[in-house]
Design an enzyme around this catalytic site. Structure first.
Site, PDB file in Angstrom:
ATOM      1  N   GLY A  15       4.329  -1.269   0.315  1.00 32.84           N
ATOM      2  CA  GLY A  15       5.297  -0.794  -0.674  1.00 32.84           C
ATOM      3  C   GLY A  15       5.531   0.701  -0.590  1.00 32.84           C
ATOM      4  N   SER A  37       2.645   0.682  11.514  1.00 31.68           N
ATOM      5  CA  SER A  37       1.823  -0.216  10.690  1.00 31.68           C
ATOM      6  C   SER A  37       0.922  -1.079  11.564  1.00 31.68           C
ATOM      7  CB  SER A  37       2.737  -1.112   9.848  1.00 31.68           C
ATOM      8  OG  SER A  37       1.969  -2.084   9.178  1.00 31.68           O
ATOM      9  N   THR A  46       0.623  -5.239  -0.471  1.00 30.64           N
ATOM     10  CA  THR A  46       1.578  -5.271  -1.591  1.00 30.64           C
ATOM     11  C   THR A  46       2.114  -6.685  -1.801  1.00 30.64           C
ATOM     12  OG1 THR A  46       2.203  -2.972  -1.210  1.00 30.64           O
ATOM     13  CG2 THR A  46       3.773  -4.312  -2.433  1.00 30.64           C
ATOM     14  N   ALA A  48       0.647  -9.338  -1.826  1.00 25.87           N
ATOM     15  CA  ALA A  48      -0.272 -10.196  -2.594  1.00 25.87           C
ATOM     16  C   ALA A  48      -0.229  -9.918  -4.093  1.00 25.87           C
ATOM     17  CB  ALA A  48      -1.700 -10.003  -2.082  1.00 25.87           C
ATOM     18  N   GLU A  50       0.515  -9.925  -7.849  1.00 18.51           N
ATOM     19  CA  GLU A  50       0.962 -11.104  -8.593  1.00 18.51           C
ATOM     20  C   GLU A  50       1.686 -10.739  -9.889  1.00 18.51           C
ATOM     21  OE1 GLU A  50      -2.474 -13.656  -9.124  1.00 18.51           O
ATOM     22  OE2 GLU A  50      -3.114 -13.339  -7.055  1.00 18.51           O
ATOM     23  N   PHE A 117       0.233  -6.751 -20.600  1.00 15.78           N
ATOM     24  CA  PHE A 117      -0.770  -6.544 -19.553  1.00 15.78           C
ATOM     25  C   PHE A 117      -1.934  -5.756 -20.134  1.00 15.78           C
ATOM     26  CE2 PHE A 117      -1.102  -6.751 -14.800  1.00 15.78           C
ATOM     27  CZ  PHE A 117      -0.420  -7.937 -14.634  1.00 15.78           C
ATOM     28  N   GLN A 231     -12.373  -0.128  -9.155  1.00 17.16           N
ATOM     29  CA  GLN A 231     -12.018  -1.083 -10.211  1.00 17.16           C
ATOM     30  C   GLN A 231     -12.468  -2.501  -9.899  1.00 17.16           C
ATOM     31  OE1 GLN A 231      -7.686  -2.176 -11.307  1.00 17.16           O
ATOM     32  NE2 GLN A 231      -8.578  -1.193 -13.102  1.00 17.16           N
ATOM     33  N   HIS A 233     -11.718  -6.208 -11.152  1.00 16.16           N
ATOM     34  CA  HIS A 233     -10.804  -7.022 -11.950  1.00 16.16           C
ATOM     35  C   HIS A 233     -11.631  -8.140 -12.552  1.00 16.16           C
ATOM     36  CE1 HIS A 233      -7.492  -9.591 -13.086  1.00 16.16           C
ATOM     37  NE2 HIS A 233      -6.604  -8.712 -12.662  1.00 16.16           N
ATOM     38  N   LEU A 243      -7.630 -13.454  -6.521  1.00 11.04           N
ATOM     39  CA  LEU A 243      -7.300 -12.979  -7.860  1.00 11.04           C
ATOM     40  C   LEU A 243      -6.556 -14.020  -8.680  1.00 11.04           C
ATOM     41  CD1 LEU A 243      -7.092 -10.306  -9.635  1.00 11.04           C
ATOM     42  CD2 LEU A 243      -4.745 -10.234  -8.829  1.00 11.04           C
ATOM     43  N   GLU A 246      -3.871 -10.829 -14.173  1.00 14.04           N
ATOM     44  CA  GLU A 246      -4.006 -10.523 -15.593  1.00 14.04           C
ATOM     45  C   GLU A 246      -2.904 -11.197 -16.412  1.00 14.04           C
ATOM     46  OE1 GLU A 246      -5.963  -6.682 -16.301  1.00 14.04           O
ATOM     47  OE2 GLU A 246      -3.957  -6.137 -16.952  1.00 14.04           O
ATOM     48  N   ARG A 288      -9.480  -3.329 -17.878  1.00  9.81           N
ATOM     49  CA  ARG A 288     -10.316  -4.058 -16.920  1.00  9.81           C
ATOM     50  C   ARG A 288     -11.763  -3.585 -16.884  1.00  9.81           C
ATOM     51  NH1 ARG A 288      -5.747  -4.443 -12.132  1.00  9.81           N
ATOM     52  NH2 ARG A 288      -4.465  -5.890 -13.305  1.00  9.81           N
ATOM     53  N   HIS A 356     -11.312  -4.751  -6.840  1.00  6.90           N
ATOM     54  CA  HIS A 356      -9.863  -4.937  -6.781  1.00  6.90           C
ATOM     55  C   HIS A 356      -9.101  -3.715  -6.309  1.00  6.90           C
ATOM     56  CE1 HIS A 356      -6.107  -6.807  -7.797  1.00  6.90           C
ATOM     57  NE2 HIS A 356      -5.830  -5.968  -8.756  1.00  6.90           N
ATOM     58  N   ARG A 391      -7.595   2.309 -13.701  1.00  7.88           N
ATOM     59  CA  ARG A 391      -6.156   2.027 -13.625  1.00  7.88           C
ATOM     60  C   ARG A 391      -5.782   0.906 -14.597  1.00  7.88           C
ATOM     61  NH1 ARG A 391      -2.672  -1.809 -10.571  1.00  7.88           N
ATOM     62  NH2 ARG A 391      -4.547  -2.888  -9.875  1.00  7.88           N
ATOM     63  N   ASN A 395       0.401  -0.678 -13.198  1.00  2.89           N
ATOM     64  CA  ASN A 395       0.835   0.694 -12.928  1.00  2.89           C
ATOM     65  C   ASN A 395       0.881   0.997 -11.433  1.00  2.89           C
ATOM     66  OD1 ASN A 395       1.584   1.890 -15.292  1.00  2.89           O
ATOM     67  ND2 ASN A 395      -0.394   2.869 -15.697  1.00  2.89           N
TER      68      ASN A 395
HETATM   69  C1  LIG Z   1      -4.345  -9.643  -5.027  1.00  6.12           C
HETATM   70  C2  LIG Z   1      -3.779  -8.376  -5.591  1.00  6.12           C
HETATM   71  C3  LIG Z   1      -2.911  -8.421  -6.665  1.00  6.12           C
HETATM   72  C4  LIG Z   1      -2.379  -7.245  -7.177  1.00  6.12           C
HETATM   73  N1  LIG Z   1      -1.516  -7.327  -8.234  1.00  6.12           N
HETATM   74  C5  LIG Z   1      -0.945  -6.193  -8.704  1.00  6.12           C
HETATM   75  C6  LIG Z   1       0.028  -6.255  -9.743  1.00  6.12           C
HETATM   76  O1  LIG Z   1       0.421  -7.316 -10.217  1.00  6.12           O
HETATM   77  N2  LIG Z   1       0.544  -5.087 -10.195  1.00  6.12           N
HETATM   78  C7  LIG Z   1       0.175  -3.875  -9.696  1.00  6.12           C
HETATM   79  O2  LIG Z   1       0.684  -2.852 -10.143  1.00  6.12           O
HETATM   80  N3  LIG Z   1      -0.748  -3.802  -8.680  1.00  6.12           N
HETATM   81  C8  LIG Z   1      -1.292  -4.923  -8.183  1.00  6.12           C
HETATM   82  N4  LIG Z   1      -2.210  -4.833  -7.165  1.00  6.12           N
HETATM   83  C9  LIG Z   1      -2.458  -3.536  -6.539  1.00  6.12           C
HETATM   84  C10 LIG Z   1      -1.298  -3.179  -5.626  1.00  6.12           C
HETATM   85  O3  LIG Z   1      -0.735  -4.347  -5.096  1.00  6.12           O
HETATM   86  C11 LIG Z   1      -1.714  -2.273  -4.464  1.00  6.12           C
HETATM   87  O4  LIG Z   1      -2.426  -1.182  -4.945  1.00  6.12           O
HETATM   88  C12 LIG Z   1      -0.486  -1.770  -3.730  1.00  6.12           C
HETATM   89  O5  LIG Z   1       0.344  -2.851  -3.351  1.00  6.12           O
HETATM   90  C13 LIG Z   1      -0.845  -0.959  -2.500  1.00  6.12           C
HETATM   91  O6  LIG Z   1       0.348  -0.640  -1.822  1.00  6.12           O
HETATM   92  P1  LIG Z   1       0.344   0.395  -0.613  1.00  6.12           P
HETATM   93  O7  LIG Z   1       1.746   0.513  -0.132  1.00  6.12           O
HETATM   94  O8  LIG Z   1      -0.349   1.630  -1.036  1.00  6.12           O
HETATM   95  O9  LIG Z   1      -0.566  -0.289   0.491  1.00  6.12           O
HETATM   96  P2  LIG Z   1      -0.480  -1.721   1.233  1.00  6.12           P
HETATM   97  O10 LIG Z   1       0.571  -2.593   0.698  1.00  6.12           O
HETATM   98  O11 LIG Z   1      -1.869  -2.220   1.268  1.00  6.12           O
HETATM   99  O12 LIG Z   1      -0.025  -1.302   2.691  1.00  6.12           O
HETATM  100  C14 LIG Z   1      -0.853  -0.533   3.552  1.00  6.12           C
HETATM  101  C15 LIG Z   1      -0.138  -0.346   4.861  1.00  6.12           C
HETATM  102  O13 LIG Z   1      -0.886   0.563   5.662  1.00  6.12           O
HETATM  103  C16 LIG Z   1      -0.967   0.062   6.981  1.00  6.12           C
HETATM  104  N5  LIG Z   1      -2.161   0.613   7.624  1.00  6.12           N
HETATM  105  C17 LIG Z   1      -3.416   0.715   7.108  1.00  6.12           C
HETATM  106  N6  LIG Z   1      -4.247   1.274   8.022  1.00  6.12           N
HETATM  107  C18 LIG Z   1      -3.496   1.540   9.116  1.00  6.12           C
HETATM  108  C19 LIG Z   1      -3.778   2.108  10.397  1.00  6.12           C
HETATM  109  N7  LIG Z   1      -5.011   2.516  10.745  1.00  6.12           N
HETATM  110  N8  LIG Z   1      -2.758   2.217  11.277  1.00  6.12           N
HETATM  111  C20 LIG Z   1      -1.494   1.775  10.965  1.00  6.12           C
HETATM  112  N9  LIG Z   1      -1.194   1.222   9.783  1.00  6.12           N
HETATM  113  C21 LIG Z   1      -2.181   1.116   8.866  1.00  6.12           C
HETATM  114  C22 LIG Z   1      -0.976  -1.438   6.826  1.00  6.12           C
HETATM  115  O14 LIG Z   1      -0.539  -2.065   8.004  1.00  6.12           O
HETATM  116  C23 LIG Z   1       0.023  -1.628   5.673  1.00  6.12           C
HETATM  117  O15 LIG Z   1       1.346  -1.696   6.147  1.00  6.12           O
HETATM  118  C24 LIG Z   1      -2.748  -6.001  -6.626  1.00  6.12           C
HETATM  119  C25 LIG Z   1      -3.610  -5.953  -5.550  1.00  6.12           C
HETATM  120  C26 LIG Z   1      -4.143  -7.132  -5.058  1.00  6.12           C
HETATM  121  C27 LIG Z   1      -5.123  -7.029  -3.926  1.00  6.12           C
END
Ligand SMILES: Cc1cc2nc3c(=O)[nH]c(=O)nc-3n(C[C@H](O)[C@H](O)[C@H](O)COP(=O)(O)OP(=O)(O)OC[C@H]3O[C@@H](n4cnc5c(N)ncnc54)[C@H](O)[C@@H]3O)c2cc1C
Length: 585
Positions: A15, A37, A46, A48, A50, A117, A231, A233, A243, A246, A288, A356, A391, A395
């Protein structure tokens, strides 16, 4: 070594990375953007998510209330200027997603629906059934495809940042398909590498969440901030750690101990509210950290049910009825049946706390800038900090949108100052050194196994850096993790080939996790107080006089990290008591 030149390189296409890339491409179509990536973008974590994303939209809500919930929920460790920025930008970002095609769930009158939430004392969480992350990521991904200036490098694993004259000038990455090292030259780099929950054995986090982004910045001299705040969960499936969002409780689900008692009322989160009535502010919608801690106490009292996977509490959703569960929580029903053999329409589902989210991460300011010129960070890998010591659910999706975009704008401002590309020869030499370090892994024959070291690391963190901690346990964890880092020098790869060498990637990921794990343990040992998700059995009170501060762990090579402290930005909310006993709304 093949060199790929762009204006801005982004590590991570989840995301935060996609939101940053779109903001850059929209702002200036001439910019060349490399989006790197280790997995195909839609496989980022991201996807995943929910439950939903928080943003003020309804008339009875206000930016001030979103601010207050976030700052209090974070036990006053949030930077309040950053929280102000988050809550202001949140509705704009969520509406922007609507315009890009995100299918937000609706009220009967067609307006955007919001759900309650945890820790949010007003309903403000936008959602798309219980597959919000999937829809959000899909929306961002399909939008990014419009821009030819975004060049994707899927399945490239970033290994090192390239730094010259105090500026970040690019990175090295392994092209996984060939095993060859590539050099990405850029005038600025944004890290959006996600979290590090895989350091722990029992987690909701996907296999890719190994803290690489944090470790890249850390090794390049940028401190990791507030790493002690991990954190849990409260509601993961005991069988897999998967998971149950919530939103189960937001929609009205309740938590029971083995006596059928809604035990949260015994932990300052009462009074008990009638089942089926909204439970805002209290009980199951407490934050949480508090819910996970209550589980720990109930377990000590022997009040939990026993399952073949260990102790659990019961999440009862039966009173919601089949129709509502199918409409609002279809994934939860699917997963409960698939992984536990329990249908929530008919029976309560056993759940227990599960690792989490990392509140801590790469030290950035409100502009998403790190102390290293030309380096920015956003999303879960960054600590800006809006989450403080705990957190609030929903958020984080908002954060990755708001600060993904903010990182892009700040990087553009930096490019406007014409920072140059650094000394080419010096950077080449660094890239060669990075390649040599990776090649050296193939030569090692010290006999340490990746799986063996990983298991010891996970066990150490779970035992000593979990929901409750002590100085004695954390000291032991620090010593063990330091020893594991030494032993890491002797890991042996079994696969010596080049094409999709997952043995090599797991070895590199383990290196990232060990560095992050040590930062967690050392920062936790040094924080001699209890705040939010960091609870010490030997220092049970919050100590604002000494620790109303961010911790900053700096990499010291083979030695343990150094921990310094910086001030928390407080603008309008003075530290107070976190009260979740206020009765139902
Ligand atoms: C099951 C679950 C449910 C959740 N539900 C919610 C929710 O309902 N609401 C909410 O606000 N939050 C929720 N969260 C938290 C939230 O989803 C995450 O914190 C957030 O999506 C992280 O986004 P990001 O873009 O930072 O990282 P990610 O989406 O994890 O993306 C990381 C990126 O970095 C890349 N990357 C990593 N290391 C390397 C490397 N060495 N070289 C190249 N690329 C690399 C990966 O390929 C990936 O593309 C949830 C988390 C989980 C696990």
């Amino acid at each position: 070594m093949e060199t790929i030149t762009s204006d801005i390189a982004i590590i991570g296409a989840g995301g935060a990375g996609l939101r940053a890339a779109i903001a850059l491409a929209q702002a200036d179509p001439r910019l060349r953007i490399a989006l790197i990536s280790k997995v195909y973008p839609m496989r980022s974590h991201t996807c995943a998510a929910e439950g939903g994303a928080a943003g003020v939209i309804k008339g009875d809500d206000s930016l001030e209330q979103h601010f207050n919930d976030t700052v209090g929920g974070g036990d006053w460790l949030c930077d309040q200027d950053a929280v102000d920025y988050l809550v202001q930008e949140a509705p704009k970002e969520l509406l922007q997603l609507e315009h890009w095609g995100c299918p937000w769930s609706r009220e009967l009158d067609g307006s955007v629906a919001v759900r309650p939430f945890g820790g949010m004392k007003i309903q403000r969480t936008w959602f798309a059934a219980d597959k919000t992350g999937f829809h959000l990521l899909h929306t961002l991904f399909q939008t990014s495809l419009q821009f030819s200036s975004i060049e994707r490098y899927d399945e490239y694993y970033a290994t090192d940042l390239l730094v010259d004259e105090g500026r970040c000038c690019g990175l090295t990455a392994i092209e996984m398909r060939s095993g060859q090292m590539r050099q990405f030259r850029a005038r600025a780099v944004i890290i959006a590498g996600g979290g590090a929950g895989r350091m722990f054995p029992f987690t909701t986090n996907g296999a890719i969440k190994t803290g690489d982004g944090m470790a890249l910045a850390y090794r390049a001299g940028v401190p990791l901030k507030d790493m002690e705040f991990v954190q849990y969960h409260p509601t993961g499936l005991p069988s897999t750690g998967t998971l149950l969002t919530e939103a189960c409780r937001g929609e009205g689900g309740v938590l029971l101990n083995k006596h059928g008692r809604r035990f949260l009322q015994d932990y300052g989160m009462g009074p008990e509210t009638p089942i089926g009535k909204p439970v805002l502010k209290t009980m199951e919608l407490g934050p949480r950290d508090r819910l996970s801690q209550a589980f720990w106490h109930e377990q000590k009292k022997g009040n939990m049910v026993t399952t073949q996977w260990g102790d659990a509490m019961l999440l009862d959703m039966r009173h919601l009825g089949e129709q509502k569960i199918n409409e609002r929580l279809p994934l939860v029903r699917d997963m409960s049946i698939s992984y536990m053999g329990v249908d929530p329409v008919r029976d309560p589902v056993p759940v227990r706390p599960v690792v989490h989210y990392m509140m801590g991460g790469i030290h950035t300011d409100i502009r998403a800038a790190t102390p290293l010129a030309g380096l920015y960070a956003a999303g879960e890998c960054a600590c800006v900090s809006i989450n403080g010591a705990n957190r609030l659910g929903s958020n984080s999706l908002t954060e990755l949108l708001v600060f993904g975009r903010r990182a892009a704008l700040s990087a553009m401002e930096y490019l406007a100052s014409d920072p140059g590309r650094g000394n080419s020869q010096a950077i080449d030499a660094q890239a060669e050194a990075a390649r040599a370090r990776v090649r050296a892994l193939f030569q090692k024959s010290g006999g340490e196994s990746i799986a063996g070291l990983r298991k010891e690391m996970m066990h150490t963190l779970e035992q000593h850096a979990g929901i409750y901690r002590s100085g004695e346990g954390l000291s032991e964890a620090c010593a063990t993790l330091a020893a594991l880092r030494r032993r890491y020098a002797n890991i042996e790869l079994h696969d010596k080939t080049n094409v999709y060498n997952t043995d090599l990637l797991q070895a590199l990921e383990l290196g990232s996790m060990l560095d992050c794990a040590e930062a967690v343990a050392v920062s936790a040992l040094e924080r001699r107080e209890s705040r939010g998700a960091h609870q010490r059995l030997d220092f049970t009170e919050r100590d604002d006089a000494r620790y109303l501060k961010h911790s900053l762990a700096s990499f010291q090579g083979a030695a343990a990290p150094r921990v310094d402290y910086s001030d928390v930005v407080i603008t309008k909310s003075q530290p107070g008591v976190r009260d979740y006993s206020g009765g139902h709304a």
